[in-house]
Design a protein around this motif. Structure first.
Motif: not given
Length: 240
Positions: A174-183, A75-82
């Motif tokens: 080095s990888r990206h912060v997970p979003t709600s699309l990541a299982i 229910g929340k936008a993904p994290f896109i910050g540093k």
């Protein structure tokens, strides 16, 4: 002469008694502590490929995951910050009201899961320190693996379903912060010796939420191939 004979007689009696005692007393068995053989493997950690090593772990038979374990709040936008602890804290502080029950401590990898107790009786189970959650998307996403460093007890009333958000620490800077699309799925309880030593050093500390930045830096140090130093362990020991 009489004194000499008396002394020899007493000495003989003492020697005989001592020998008899030695024969009836079992030999002392030296204490040998049981040690666990730990792994130095960095597979799946940091920038290393593969899957983290450890012992498999599963939810109790009567606890079912409803749907999937997600890497972000649906229910929340993904994290896109540093990828800094400060920006992550700001992102989390702006969370909308939610029904997710927060558990654990950690930075960047928060797992969202709905857990249903199929038993009519209340159930409780422990998420063990060292449990690693890995990406289980198809195709595999390049989201970070998460590790919990403090054991956490989950209690679910009989026949009920709880929405749990479990904080964990990122193992792949080095990888990206997970979003709600990541299982995700719980992969293993790590046997990496450095992570195990870190967890042991943190055990019993009551102020760990105030040291999340330090803990993250130690984890990133370990997954980067640099073991904890005596100074690192002394710093952790000084925490309350």
């Amino acid at each position: 002469m009489k004194k000499t004979l008396l002394f020899l007689l007493i000495s003989s009696v003492v020697l005989i008694v001592s020998c008899k005692k030695d024969k009836t007393t079992p030999p002392e068995i030296p204490y040998v502590p049981v040690t666990q053989v730990l792994s130095t493997s960095l597979a799946g950690l940091g920038s290393h490929g593969g899957t983290p090593v450890g012992t498999t772990w599963n939810f109790p038979a009567n606890v079912k995951v409803v749907g999937k374990i997600l890497g972000g709040d649906p229910g929340k936008a993904p994290f896109i910050g540093k990828k800094s602890v400060e920006e992550w804290a700001s992102y989390e502080s702006n969370s909308p009201k939610t029904t997710w029950i927060a558990h654990g401590i950690g930075v960047f990898v928060t797992l969202y899961m709905k857990l249903h107790n199929t038993s009519p009786s209340p159930t409780s189970f422990i998420l063990p320190a060292g449990l690693m959650f890995c990406n289980d998307s198809t195709p595999i996403d390049t989201a970070q693996t998460g590790v919990i460093v403090v054991s956490d007890t989950i209690v679910i009333p009989g026949g009920d379903t709880l929405n749990i958000s479990l904080k964990s620490f990122c193992c792949n800077p080095s990888r990206h912060v997970p979003t709600s699309l990541a299982i995700y799925k719980p992969q293993v309880v790590t046997t990496n010796e450095q992570v195990v030593h870190l967890i042991a050093a943190l055990k019993g500390k009551t102020t760990l939420p105030t040291h999340e930045s330090d803990i993250l830096s130690y984890i990133w140090q370990i997954v980067g191939g640099t073991p904890l130093t005596e100074a690192d362990l002394a710093t952790i020991a000084s925490w309350q």
